[in-house]
Every structure is written in C-alpha cells, then in structure tokens.
Design a protein around this motif. Structure first.
Motif, PDB file in Angstrom:
ATOM      1  N   ASN A  86       0.811  -1.234   0.027  1.00  0.00           N
ATOM      2  CA  ASN A  86       0.035  -0.164   0.066  1.00  0.00           C
ATOM      3  C   ASN A  86       0.798   1.289   0.111  1.00  0.00           C
ATOM      4  O   ASN A  86       0.171   2.300   0.367  1.00  0.00           O
ATOM      5  CB  ASN A  86      -0.760   0.169   1.219  1.00  0.00           C
ATOM      6  N   ALA A  88       3.147   2.152   2.088  1.00  0.00           N
ATOM      7  CA  ALA A  88       3.068   2.791   3.228  1.00  0.00           C
ATOM      8  C   ALA A  88       4.423   3.155   3.820  1.00  0.00           C
ATOM      9  O   ALA A  88       5.400   2.649   3.360  1.00  0.00           O
ATOM     10  CB  ALA A  88       2.402   1.679   4.182  1.00  0.00           C
ATOM     11  N   SER A 128       1.414   2.987   9.026  1.00  0.00           N
ATOM     12  CA  SER A 128       2.636   2.613   8.758  1.00  0.00           C
ATOM     13  C   SER A 128       2.778   0.979   8.836  1.00  0.00           C
ATOM     14  O   SER A 128       2.101   0.197   9.538  1.00  0.00           O
ATOM     15  CB  SER A 128       3.456   3.189   9.699  1.00  0.00           C
ATOM     16  N   CYS A 129       3.866   0.547   8.122  1.00  0.00           N
ATOM     17  CA  CYS A 129       4.070  -0.728   8.227  1.00  0.00           C
ATOM     18  C   CYS A 129       5.249  -0.871   9.495  1.00  0.00           C
ATOM     19  O   CYS A 129       6.213  -0.053   9.265  1.00  0.00           O
ATOM     20  CB  CYS A 129       4.853  -1.360   6.953  1.00  0.00           C
ATOM     21  N   GLN A 221      -2.224  -4.200   8.110  1.00  0.00           N
ATOM     22  CA  GLN A 221      -2.897  -3.585   6.891  1.00  0.00           C
ATOM     23  C   GLN A 221      -1.752  -3.192   5.899  1.00  0.00           C
ATOM     24  O   GLN A 221      -2.375  -2.995   4.788  1.00  0.00           O
ATOM     25  CB  GLN A 221      -3.715  -2.411   7.474  1.00  0.00           C
ATOM     26  N   HIS A 222      -0.658  -3.241   6.157  1.00  0.00           N
ATOM     27  CA  HIS A 222       0.390  -2.879   5.414  1.00  0.00           C
ATOM     28  C   HIS A 222       1.340  -3.663   5.082  1.00  0.00           C
ATOM     29  O   HIS A 222       2.598  -3.302   4.838  1.00  0.00           O
ATOM     30  CB  HIS A 222       1.053  -1.442   5.741  1.00  0.00           C
ATOM     31  N   ARG A 224       2.205  -6.881   2.868  1.00  0.00           N
ATOM     32  CA  ARG A 224       2.167  -7.329   1.622  1.00  0.00           C
ATOM     33  C   ARG A 224       1.798  -8.964   1.591  1.00  0.00           C
ATOM     34  O   ARG A 224       1.131  -9.521   0.669  1.00  0.00           O
ATOM     35  CB  ARG A 224       3.206  -7.210   0.658  1.00  0.00           C
ATOM     36  N   ARG A 228      -5.691  -8.044   1.134  1.00  0.00           N
ATOM     37  CA  ARG A 228      -6.480  -6.878   1.586  1.00  0.00           C
ATOM     38  C   ARG A 228      -7.834  -7.251   2.047  1.00  0.00           C
ATOM     39  O   ARG A 228      -8.556  -7.205   3.040  1.00  0.00           O
ATOM     40  CB  ARG A 228      -6.552  -5.891   0.702  1.00  0.00           C
TER      41      ARG A 228
END
Length: 704
Positions: A86, A88, A128-129, A221-222, A224, A228
C-alpha cells in the motif's frame, strides 16, 4: 508460519491459555512471549481477538553478529518491497538488549539510513508498516509488527485517571479469576474502580466481543503477505462483534474520586457497555451487605503506595479490605493486584494462587484469595475465680478488680464493649489504672513521689501486675506496663520507642488502631467513647470537623456513620499519619476525609468552609513555636467563637476538656445555646472518676 505474541513479563502462561482457547497451536511459552504457528488469518485473529497480547510479531531475521554492525546488516537482510504494501511508510523501533551500551535511538537512525530513500519513514505507527528490532550482545533480531500500536490500546479509554490500569493487565486479572469461563459467577465488584478498566473489560469479555472491535489501525494492513480482502473481512467480523449483548450480570464499580467515576462512565460509553455497569462514588468502608450477591468475584487494584507512609496505610487498607470481604461476601473470590507481597498478606485471606509479573518498573502480583472466617474477638473479662493464688499484700487489689468486673459485666455485654477501664486508682496503696483493649491489658502506674522508696514502689508495682493477671487470667505477654508522671511542654506526647506496635480494636462499628508500647497514650481516650458513638449516629450525610484531633478516632466514627466529608486538624505529623491509617483500616481515603497539619487557632482563622458537626477536645496546655502557647483556661472562649463562625446554623459543636478545674467562659453561655452533657458523657467504667472530662453541646441560638 510461526508468530510471536508478546505479553507483560510474567503473564505469558495466561496468554498461552488464551491463545489455546482461540484455537492457536502454541509451540513455546517464555516469560513475556508465546510462539504459535498458523497462517496469516491466525495472526489476524490474535491481533483482533486476544485480550492479553501486547503485540503479534512475525520473525524476519535472527543474525549472529554484534551491535556495532547489526543495524545495517538487519536493514540489508530483507526484500522490503516484498514486505511493505500500500505504499505505506515504515515505522522503525530498535531496542537494546541487556548489557548492550549506547542509545537505541542512534541504532534506529542507522537502521533507517541503511534503508536509503526507498521508503518514507513515519514516527506514527498508525498507517505505517511497523518494524521492530532488538540488538543483543552477540545476536540481532528483526520482526514485522502486525499490531502497529500496542494491542492494549482498545480505543475506548481516552483518559485513565491517576493510576490507569493497562487493559491487557485488567484482562489478565479477569482470566486469572476464571471470568472467561461460561461458569463464571453472575456478580463482579471493583471497590477501587478508577477509570473503570476492569469492569469494562469484564463486560466485553463476557459478551464475547473482540478486543479490537473499536480499533481501525493495525500494522498488518500494510503487510504485503496478507491480502486486503482477508484483513478487511477479519476486521469487519471483529467490528460486528460489538453488537453482541452482554449477558445478565451484576457489574459494580465504586471509587472515592468523583472525577474517576465520571471518566469510567465516559470510557464505558465509548466501549458500548455503559448500560450494564453500575458506577457510583462510594468508598470501600461505605459498602454494605446489599452490594454483594450470594456469590461473585471481587476484582480490584487497591492503592498500594510508593512512599513509606503510604505503604503503611496501604497495609491497613488491605487488612480492612480482607475483613470487609470476609464479613460481607464470605462466599466470594477476591482477585487483587499489588506490588508488595507483605502488604497484600495483610488481607488475612487465604492465598489460593498467584502470578508474578513486571508492570513497568514495578514487580507486581496477581493474587487469588479466598475469604477466611473471622474469629470472634477475645475480650478480657474478670473471671469468677482467680487464676492462681496471690500474695497477701496483693489481695486487696485482686478483690477490688473482681468487684469492679462484676459491676461492669452486664453493661459490657449489653453495650458490646471491647475496650474499657477496669480500675482507676480506687485504693490509695495501688496508684494504677487498668485498661482492657480486647485481649490485651494496660497497667498504667502513676509515678510515686520522690519520698517513696523506689524498691517499695517496684514491689508495689509487681504486686499490682500479679493481681491483674490473677483476676483476668492472662499471660504475662498480654500485660503492658507504663509509668505516667506529670508531663510538661513537648514531654506530653513522649515516645517510648520506635517499633510501631499497632493493633486494631473495635469500638461500635469502627476499627481503631491502638499502640500499647510506643507511646504513653494508646491512641484512644476511652472516656470519650459515648460522644464518639453519638457522632457516628448523627454524622450521616453531614460535614464533620475534628479539631486537636489526636489519632482521629472521632473522624473514623463520623466516616463510618456516613459523613459526606470530614476534615481532621492536628499539629502533629505522626498523629495525622495515625489518623490516615485509622481511616484506611475502615476503608476510607483522605480524598473525602482531609487531613490538615496546622495550628488549630490559625487554621480556623484561614478556613472558609462550613461544618454541621464539630468535635473539639483541646489540650490543657500546648506550646507552639510560631505563636504564644495555648492555655485552655485562658483561650477556650476565643477558640469556641472561632469554631462557631465555621458551624452551620442547626449544627452542633461538641466541646470537651479534661482540665479538672475548667469553667466555661460566661460569654459563651450568653451568646450561644449551651447544653452541659458532662454527666451523660461519663461512661459506666469511669463513674468512679466523674471529673475525667467535661462535655458541652454548643449551638447557635435559633431566631424566634
């Protein structure tokens, strides 16, 4: 894959139980972490549903190297584009392990510099990741943090009060209490609820709602490696769980601090459980039988204090807590959080299980207790027969003790009195007073004149102790001997040693601390018993002021009687600490029961508060460094006039004095309604010495 769920140090065994309950295969349990195996969906489940986990980490690398080169090597060990999705930014946290010198912020900066310009860097974990690294002396570790922000941040608590309890620790206490079981009892009560975390977590756990139901930001959420569609579905399921109803339960939270109660209500509202929790501003000592169901769990984090004086008060508070639970809720289980095992031991309850943990800089304990039936108090009475034969010279005192005991017996039983005076210099040859404090006996010898041979005085004292032991049937260890003489100035409260031998006794419904070894005075004036009990009867819902308060026994009676506020004034730091301990023993704090260390006359000049009941028992004489000495005979009129300015219309001042030649200032009778209560106030055990004190009830004259 293998994931690492972290916890507060010491809580990993409870976390492992919870993860197993969530269906996660646990492969390793450390002190502050649990390793479990599974796929991406399993990691999301733990992030969203675990109530005890602090973080969920995906191990990325473990390299055998030293800290001087570790940041750059760790940064180069990963294909970051394969990890970060994303577009991020990266949030980087680096910590140093035990024995590694240097600043971890410098190590983090080196790690970031080694990444180059490929990724923007963010200080905020949200959005953030998140990457975490730890540099040990010969090893370096790198993880992907799937939680992002710590998981204890549920999203419902915006303010935590003075000593907020971490949500994950609250959940661990509930897990230790067996609250996650369907067989949980239907009642849970927290008498020191603060901002309500324990009760809110209890409601959410009982409803089966996800711990992360209110959160919107996670590190996964970030990532890979997690589709999603998968994490959106997992978060939607967690969010939907917020609609699950809380089963029918009795959840009650009490606290002395109104602001804390308001915060608790706001937090519960944000968590969606406000309607099922009863929050009320009330102190531990004000709890009653009706507040407890037949069975339940008392779950709380009592004040434990950081300073020595606070720790002393915390010890008496725990004793009071144990007594209250044993009396009001004998079938309940108590789960307590504390930092001092010796303080927690003072509850007197039976320790069932404990968990030791690290809470910031403090070593803490979660302890599960079972209430213990309280033994009936032992009160020394004069026996029908002497315990042993006494010398001929001791028989007059023995006979008088037996006579007094027979006279007082029915009165003591009828009034349920545990502390009383048995003998008060009735016989010229035995110049002593004998006081009973539960199962202990205090013999106070009034020092003989210098004209009396010291050896004869000692022999007479030994005969007195012998007669007392024979009459009461007590061991030598139960008898405490004190020698009194006329005191002047600073000697009037002379300290004998510094051991701190305090023991509780009961008077009416109040528990009061006495000391039979460290001071000439025990901390409790027995002749004031009637007025203290009267204050307890009249104090409900009123404002009470205690002047020249000594150890605050009248204040405790007012608090037990339901006073909505008390103020205690004394110039002695030691006596105010004693008062605080007396209050704590009865389950009351100094939030609603203020302690003022001050000269009474000056304090009255500066005070602007009004009171409904005032108790004032000034000394005959008191010296003061900053003003002229106080002499009750000369200054009591001015003192009373100052007090009456602070007394509400319709209120009453109970004014007492033990000066034998005391005469009330005539101007007081002229301007105020004065009722002489002296005869009423002399209890049965002091009838032989009716000049022990005077007592007046002074009120404002009501307008016609």
């Amino acid at each position: 894959m293998e994931f690492v769920a972290t916890s507060m140090p010491g809580l990993a065994p409870l976390l492992a139980e919870e993860l197993s309950h969530l269906g996660m295969p646990v492969t390793e349990t450390g002190k502050a972490h649990v390793v479990f195996s599974g796929g991406s969906a399993d990691a999301l489940t733990v992030c969203l549903w675990s109530r005890l986990a602090e973080r969920v980490l995906l191990p990325l690398a473990t390299l055998q190297l030293t800290p001087d080169i570790a940041p750059e090597k760790l940064a180069a060990s990963q294909d970051w584009r394969a990890l970060v999705g994303n577009d991020a930014p990266l949030h980087v946290h680096v910590e140093h392990g035990l024995g590694v010198r240097g600043d971890n912020r410098i190590s983090a900066k080196r790690f970031i510099q080694a990444l180059g310009d490929a990724f923007p860097i963010s200080r905020d974990p949200r959005g953030s990741c998140c990457v975490r690294a730890r540099l040990d002396q010969n090893e370096a570790h790198l993880w992907l943090d799937l939680a992002g922000e710590p998981l204890h941040r549920r999203g419902y608590r915006l303010a935590g009060g003075r000593a907020p309890l971490r949500e994950t620790l609250a959940a661990a206490m509930l897990w230790a209490a067996g609250w996650a079981s369907k067989d949980r009892p239907a009642a849970l009560l927290d008498p020191f609820c603060g901002s309500g975390t324990l009760l809110i977590e209890a409601a959410l756990m009982a409803a089966g709602r996800a711990a992360g139901a209110n959160r919107r930001h996670y590190g996964f959420q970030h990532w890979r490696g997690c589709r999603r569609q998968l994490w959106e579905a997992a978060m939607a399921e967690a969010s939907n769980s917020a609609e699950r109803p809380v089963p029918t339960l009795s959840l009650k939270g009490f606290d002395a601090d109104l602001k804390a109660i308001q915060l608790a209500q706001q937090n519960a509202e944000r968590a969606g459980v406000r309607a099922v929790i009863h929050f009320e501003r009330r102190e531990l000592g004000a709890l009653r039988q009706r507040d407890f169901a037949e069975q339940g769990i008392l779950l709380t984090n009592p004040p434990w204090g950081e300073r020595l004086d606070e720790q002393e008060q915390a010890g008496w508070l725990h004793l009071g807590l144990g007594r209250i639970v044993s009396v009001l809720a004998p079938q309940w289980t108590a789960i307590l959080l504390g930092a001092d095992a010796q303080v927690m031991d003072r509850t007197g309850m039976t320790l069932d299980t404990q968990w030791r943990l690290k809470n910031g800089p403090f070593n803490n304990f979660i302890r599960r207790y079972l209430p213990r039936s309280l033994a009936a108090p032992v009160v020394v009475r004069v026996a029908d027969e002497s315990a042993f034969e006494v010398p001929e010279d001791a028989k007059p005192l023995l006979n008088r003790l037996r006579k007094n005991g027979k006279h007082l017996r029915r009165w003591l039983e009828r009034e349920d009195i545990q502390c009383y005076r048995l003998y008060d210099r009735d016989l010229p040859e035995f110049n002593v007073a004998v006081d009973i404090y539960g199962d202990q006996v205090l013999v106070q010898e009034f020092k003989a004149p210098k004209t009396v041979d010291p050896e004869k005085a000692k022999a007479r004292r030994d005969l007195a102790v012998t007669a007392v032991r024979a009459a009461l049937g007590v061991h030598r260890e139960q008898v405490h001997l004190r020698t009194r003489e006329r005191q002047r100035g600073k000697q009037q409260y002379q300290k004998l040693d510094g051991q701190g031998h305090y023991r509780p006794v009961r008077e009416g419904q109040a528990q009061l601390l006495i000391n039979l070894q460290d001071y000439l005075d025990t901390g409790l004036f027995l002749d004031h018993r009637p007025v203290r009990l009267r204050i307890a009867e009249e104090a409900g819902g009123k404002r009470f002021l205690n002047l020249f308060a000594y150890t605050g026994s009248a204040t405790v009676h007012a608090a037990v009687g339901g006073a909505k506020r008390t103020v205690t004034v004394d110039a002695s730091k030691k006596y105010l600490e004693w008062t605080a301990s007396n209050l704590a023993l009865n389950g009351f704090s100094t939030d609603q029961h203020a302690l003022e260390r001050s000269d009474t006359m000056r304090w009255l000049d500066e005070c602007r508060e009004q009171f409904d009941i005032v108790f004032c028992d000034p000394p005959t004489f008191s010296n003061n460094k900053s003003r002229s000495d106080f002499v009750v005979e000369e200054h009591h009129g001015d003192l009373i006039r100052k007090i009456m300015k602070r007394l509400e219309r319709g209120g009453v001042l109970y004014f007492s004095c033990n000066y034998r030649r005391f005469q009330l200032d005539e101007s007081i009778r002229k301007w105020y309604d004065v009722e002489d209560l002296t005869r009423w106030s002399i209890p049965e055990d002091f009838r032989r010495n009716e000049k022990i004190h005077v007592l007046y009830a002074i009120r404002h004259v009501e307008a016609p």
